[in-house]
Design an enzyme around this catalytic site. Structure first.
Site, PDB file in Angstrom:
ATOM      1  N   GLU A 229      80.823 -28.972  35.843  1.00  0.00           N
ATOM      2  CA  GLU A 229      81.188 -27.843  34.985  1.00  0.00           C
ATOM      3  C   GLU A 229      82.436 -27.104  35.449  1.00  0.00           C
ATOM      4  O   GLU A 229      82.996 -26.297  34.711  1.00  0.00           O
ATOM      5  CB  GLU A 229      80.014 -26.854  34.915  1.00  0.00           C
ATOM      6  CG  GLU A 229      78.794 -27.454  34.243  1.00  0.00           C
ATOM      7  CD  GLU A 229      77.536 -26.646  34.481  1.00  0.00           C
ATOM      8  OE1 GLU A 229      76.810 -26.387  33.516  1.00  0.00           O
ATOM      9  OE2 GLU A 229      77.263 -26.264  35.642  1.00  0.00           O
TER      10      GLU A 229
ATOM     11  N   GLY B 156      78.497 -29.344  43.211  1.00  0.00           N
ATOM     12  CA  GLY B 156      78.540 -29.787  41.817  1.00  0.00           C
ATOM     13  C   GLY B 156      79.959 -29.771  41.267  1.00  0.00           C
ATOM     14  O   GLY B 156      80.778 -28.945  41.672  1.00  0.00           O
TER      15      GLY B 156
END
Lengths: 168, 328, 729
Positions: free
Chosen positions: C693, C690
């Site tokens: 963030e 990911g």
């Protein structure tokens, strides 16, 4: 309350509650939802449209006060297949993410280039009497009325420079 | 937003008539529409004055400028004469709001904008300005942006304008078409009221009185500066701002026209501060003394305490900048 | 036909590296771009349904007491008003991410100031807004409630903590020790699109056009809130105007719209006003964090302590996971990590971009800067010396970790060697300083499904209820499918945001791209297998490119192979053993130059650079944008953002965009981003992790550290507004 105005070059006759903002008239009554409601209080710029060639927050504009005005929201700048250079530059430079502030950014940027061409100064213009230049600092200051929470600001600056015909 | 009657004024007397019977003028609307949506303001009748002929900027016979009340903040900031001779005013305008808002906002409306106090804006909160007698939520609440000078036990609101601060330093006058038909001129300083025990009354204007123009006196010798300190690099109201026109002659301060934003319920000018500077050779000690006078009665309310030392620092920096290199 | 794949073993085959189309990783434009830049992408509140009514929520004016609508009948009789809804099913606050059931439902008692307790429905937006202002809410029998976490009742979260070795002793024996307490305020996600829903009933079936991040959960949450079967609920969210956590869980406006639509027999739109976004969507909890670092003479850590206090409403299980990446970022035998949750009557706390690390790593990185100063060691070198060989608590290996490379490469790109001594470089009024911080964020794979259909003409369609909240989902899913099936990007259509489609992971926790991307990959693998079977070759021998199959020195077009058939496959990915076998995380480093005004204390970020490693990058353009976004959130967090609570009643005083200061364009320099080449076989068969963030997980620390380098002022109470800086100048 009857109001007659020009929207994207077309004369429109509207009979609406006087409380209706120009933004809500576009979004709720004319099917032009490209102008966005991010705050409804002039604090974000997502609703920016061009009125008589100048960029303005549509949310703080009462429709009834715009009798006879010429309004150009984002839909009038270009559509898929026939995007304006500014719109195309936003696509290529990824000058957006979620896309919600984007129409306001593009209306704002389109007007901004014209303002610089006409020699309008800004808060960061060093010499008030000199012609302003299209620097990163000038673009950033002049685009600060359009918030972007995805925070595409560096790409927005690059897109504007590209649209202005400079190398980004 | 409460329902209202809408009247598009076609001439000054038509506007005056429409306003006299409970109407509220609207021009740019950047603050009024904002407040109407929240029902903090709820006029029964809106009198649209945007079609009146008040968009001109004309030279007065004595070298000054007469700025029509409907001149947009943009057009005023861009005016070549203002940029050349009254740059403090251009600078103040350009530091305020955003290009979109400056395109809408007018000269008259800017003078009359309401405070940005968060308790004034929130109808669930007490506010003596919005609802006299309900109390002040800000006094012991979140008051970071509020005033330290000129306040009362009833209200600590600040006036949020940048433009008006510069006009105050320039000694501007306001031209008012009184509801009764007379036209008057007032020093800008006299337009505003301090909150006292009637914070709901912000100006001397009576219902139907219309600001028609602002008059700038002829430009004076000296350097000009507008310095604004805020929480973001752009698009934020002033925490402290200083408008200054300063001249040094023969090594002494010959002019020190100063006005302050972010500190008080109105654009703040203190003649005692200016008197202390005049005739004195510029020095850090002198600027400190000026700040002492300015801030002698300043009172913080917790979150805004920092404005007092900040105002001192900014005043000193502005005076240093404007006197530096001047003939000693 | 569903193809299931469980992530039980590392995917060392790295199939994407062997594909021929060249799409994955390429910096392609977003396919939906022309719609977004022309204002023709349609967001939740932009459907002009016939007979649409407008609803406006009304809030509780206090944090306690029974709710009474004092003038309900009078408001119901106002012009244009259709209904005044005061229904026990109204949500007290939004559901937490992945809750899958309704949150607390209570319109009868006030729990926090701002809680939606009623809805006014009217013919027009203008009527609804005015009537909502007119509705008077009275609170009866209220009692004072705690609103300040410092004085409220505390619930220790012992399962999140750790006590390993003897930290007290390590601190006593340390050559260099740091024991400091930092505070971070509450933040709001503040997406540019206010939360909005349009509810429409067709008999007993509900369609909700909403602004949500995780539709499969949201459908169950909405059904649960209304007491109906999820099969009767369809949610559509093809375009979402930003989320950042605030649209993870079902929120009050959706339930209110559904109830109102049922009651009025009309479709009803309910959009939050901007103040309502600030008052009723999730806040990031404020934190108080005590950090203790014990180091030897060379700066090697013998101990790490992080004791955090966070808060939430009673009844909410979410506790800001401050410690999440502190568990593994740095070495140190003696570790004491603890988390306490205070119960307060402020609006609900939940996920805001990178819950945990955004504040936890930021503060840890400020303390590391203090240690570097105390030990006289360069901050980059201090980090390098403390990179643990394995997870310092579990002893597990890291799946992949280019942390050291990010530190080195970032330092080089930025010109870190030119860092001035503390408070030594000045340009006019401005003090100049450099600061840096590490980035770290846990990586997660989630269950996800997608259907891929290869049409007889050789074009493909990807369908899933996955969302694109600005993250680039439309782009990357098309790129993965095009890569696997050998199709140019414009031959792949991607359809998202509809719960009638196979349920995806949703967008959140940085897991969306790898999880939904893997489901597309798995479906495409199955299609490839079927194509290979038709051709009588092994799937691994098949090269697909530009709509053609190359095998055994032969070439056939997909249309020829398909012979008028279509092939549709559903890919279904499940997390498996690899999530436990190794420590999976993403890493990076931030470098910042600030100028701090010596008169006013104003800070300007002049330069900012981030180097990040997050496995395979699926689209270099959109991944970079995600990193920019995170870093700019970091600028806000460092300098301006704070939900200002009134300590008397816990309400958000600065509930608008004029006074809750998210960064504007002028606050942001032309940031540079470096994406390091990496493959993580343990994370997913895409080798991707990911990245949504990672950009914020420490960024604000780099800025505050730079302020210290510039001025010598340590601000330990975020944000570093000018008043806190001048107090130390």
């Amino acid at each position: 309350m009857q109001t007659s105005l020009t929207i994207n070059g077309e004369t429109r006759q509207l009979d609406l509650d006087p409380r209706t903002s120009l933004l809500d008239a576009l979004r709720h009554h004319l099917g032009l939802t490209g102008s966005k409601k991010g705050c409804d209080h002039g604090q974000c710029g997502a609703c920016t449209v061009l009125i008589n060639g100048r960029r303005v927050n549509a949310c703080l504009s009462l429709l009834c006060m715009h009798e006879g005005d010429e309004v150009v929201p984002i839909e009038g700048l270009g559509q898929p297949g026939a995007l304006s250079p500014m719109q195309q530059a936003f696509v290529e430079k990824d000058g957006y993410q979620c896309g919600y502030c984007t129409p306001g950014q593009i209306c704002s940027a389109t007007a901004m280039l014209e303002e610089i061409a006409q020699g309008w100064p800004s808060h960061v213009t060093a010499d008030l009497e000199a012609r302003p230049e299209l620097t990163t600092e000038e673009i950033s200051e002049r685009m600060s009325g359009n918030l972007c929470r995805c925070s595409a600001y560096p790409n927005i600056v690059d897109a504007i420079r590209k649209a202005a015909g400079e190398t980004a | 937003m409460r329902p209202f009657d809408y009247h598009r004024a076609t001439a000054p007397d038509d506007a005056a008539r429409a306003a006299a019977s409970g109407g509220t003028f609207i021009a740019g609307g950047t603050n009024l529409v904002d407040l109407m949506k929240l029902e903090v303001m709820a006029p029964e009748r809106l009198v649209d004055i945007t079609r009146l002929d008040m968009r001109g900027i004309e030279e007065t016979g004595d070298g000054g400028l007469r700025i029509g009340a409907l001149v947009s903040n943009t057009d005023l900031a861009n005016d070549a004469r203002v940029r050349r001779d009254w740059p403090v005013l251009s600078r103040a305008l350009l530091s305020g709001a955003t290009q979109q808002l400056r395109n809408k906002a007018t000269t008259g409306g800017n003078l009359l904008q309401r405070t940005r106090c968060l308790y004034f804006y929130d109808r669930a909160m007490p506010c003596n300005k919005r609802e006299p007698g309900s109390g002040c939520g800000a006094m012991e609440g979140f008051n970071r942006i509020l005033a330290v000078l000129g306040t009362s036990d009833h209200c600590i609101a600040t006036h949020p304008s940048d433009m008006a601060v510069a006009m105050m330093a320039l000694g501007a006058e306001v031209e008012i078409a009184r509801a009764g038909g007379n036209t008057e001129r007032l020093p800008l300083d006299d337009l505003y009221l301090l909150p006292g025990d009637t914070p709901e009354r912000e100006t001397v204007l009576a219902p139907g009185d219309l600001i028609t123009a602002v008059i700038l006196p002829a430009p004076v010798a000296g350097r000009q500066s507008y310095r604004k300190v805020r929480d973001r690099a752009s698009y934020a109201f002033a925490l402290v701002s200083v408008a200054a026109v300063v001249a040094v002659e023969d090594g002494k301060v010959a002019r020190a026209d100063l006005a302050f934003g972010g500190l008080a319920p109105k654009p703040w000018r203190d003649k005692d501060v200016e008197a202390a500077l005049l005739g004195q050779p510029p020095s850090e000690a002198l600027f400190d003394k000026a700040a002492d006078i300015l801030l002698a009665k300043a009172q913080g309310h917790g979150a805004n305490d920092f404005k007092i030392p900040l105002a001192r620092r900014v005043l000193s920096a502005v005076l240093t900048e404007l006197t530096e290199g001047a003939a000693a | 036909m569903t193809e299931q794949f469980k992530m039980d073993a590392p995917a060392t085959d790295r199939r994407l590296d062997g594909m021929a189309q060249g799409l994955v990783g390429a910096p392609l434009d977003r396919p939906e771009g022309p719609l977004k830049v022309s204002g023709t992408a349609t967001y939740a509140d932009e459907y002009r349904l016939e007979n649409l009514a407008h609803g406006m929520l009304v809030r509780a004016p206090g944090n306690s007491g029974r709710v009474r609508l004092a003038n309900r009948d009078a408001v119901a009789a106002m012009p244009g008003v259709l209904a005044v809804i005061h229904d026990p099913r109204l949500l007290r606050n939004p559901a937490q991410g992945t809750a899958n059931k309704a949150p607390v439902q209570d319109a009868n008692e006030a729990h926090y100031l701002g809680q939606p307790v009623a809805l006014v429905v009217a013919e027009s937006f203008e009527h609804a807004r005015h009537a909502a202002h007119a509705l008077k809410i009275e609170l009866e029998g209220g009692t004072p409630r705690p609103v300040d976490p410092e004085t409220a009742a505390i619930e220790p979260q012992s399962s999140k903590g750790l006590d390993q070795g003897d930290l007290d002793r390590a601190m006593t024996e340390a050559v260099h020790a740091v024991d400091v307490t930092y505070r971070t305020p509450s933040h709001s996600s503040a997406p540019m699109e206010p939360h909005a829903s349009i509810a429409q009933w067709d008999g007993e079936n509900l369609t909700l056009r909403g602004s949500y991040q995780m539709l499969k959960y949201n459908r169950n949450e909405l059904a649960d809130a209304l007491g109906i079967h999820p099969d009767r609920v369809r949610i559509l969210a093809p375009y979402v105007g930003g989320g950042f956590g605030s649209k993870l869980g079902l929120a009050p406006e959706a339930v209110a719209a559904a109830i109102a639509a049922k009651e009025t027999g009309r479709p009803v739109s309910v959009a939050l006003t901007r103040p309502q976004v600030f008052e009723t969507t999730m806040r990031r909890s404020e934190t108080r964090q005590r950090i203790r670092l014990a180091a030897d003479a060379e700066g090697r850590l013998a101990g790490i302590g992080q004791a955090a206090l966070v808060s939430n409403l009673p009844g909410e299980v979410f506790a800001e996971p401050v410690l999440q990446a502190t568990h593994f970022l740095y070495a140190g035998e003696n570790r004491r990590l603890s988390l306490d949750l205070a119960r307060v009557h402020r609006l609900c706390a939940g996920s805001v971009r990178a819950p945990g690390e955004a504040v936890g790593i930021t503060v840890l990185e400020c303390a590391m800067d203090e240690l570097a100063e105390a030990a006289g060691i360069d901050p980059v070198e201090l980090r390098r010396r403390n990179i643990p060989e394995k997870d310092p608590e579990s002893g597990k290996e890291f799946s992949s970790r280019r942390f050291r490379e990010a530190l080195d490469s970032g330092a080089e790109a930025f010109g870190w060697s030119d860092r001035p001594a503390t408070r030594s470089r000045r340009e006019g009024e401005w003090w100049i300083g450099y600061g840096m911080a590490s980035a770290a964020r846990v990586n997660v794979l989630m269950e996800s499904r997608a259907r891929v259909t290869l049409a007889p003409d050789g074009s493909a369609k990807v369908e899933t209820d996955m969302t694109d909240i600005g993250t680039g989902t439309y782009a990357i899913l098309g790129q993965i499918a095009g890569e696997m099936l050998g199709l140019p990007r414009d031959r792949v259509e991607v359809v998202l945001g509809d719960t009638d489609l196979p349920p995806a992971s949703g967008s959140g926790g940085s897991w969306g791209a790898a999880s939904s991307g893997t489901s597309v990959y798995v479906a495409c693998q199955a299609i490839r297998a079927q194509l290979a079977e038709r051709l009588g070759v092994a799937e691994t021998e098949l090269t697909l490119k530009d709509g053609q199959a190359v095998f055994d020195n032969r070439t056939e077009t997909l249309a020829e192979i398909l012979k008028g058939d279509e092939i549709a496959k559903e890919g279904h990915v499940l997390p498996g053993d690899t999530s436990k076998a190794v420590r999976q995380a993403t890493f990076g480093a931030y470098f910042v130059e600030v100028a701090v005004n010596g008169v006013t204390g104003e800070t300007r970020v002049r330069r900012m650079h981030g180097s990040f490693a997050a496995g395979r990058i699926l689209n270099a353009k959109t991944a970079r944008s995600q990193c920019l976004g995170g870093m700019i959130f970091g600028i806000g967090m460092a300098l301006t953002e704070e939900l200002a609570f009134d300590d008397r009643d816990g309400h958000v005083a600065n509930h608008n965009l004029a006074e809750y200061h998210i960064p504007v364009n002028a606050d942001v320099p032309q940031i540079t981003v470096e994406l390091l080449e990496e493959r993580d076989d343990w994370a997913s068969p895409l080798q991707a992790k990911g990245i949504g963030e990672l950009g914020i997980c420490g960024a604000a620390g780099a800025i505050v550290n730079a302020i210290h380098n510039a001025t010598g002022v340590r601000v330990r109470d975020f944000p570093a507004t000018l008043d806190k800086v001048i107090a130390g100048l």
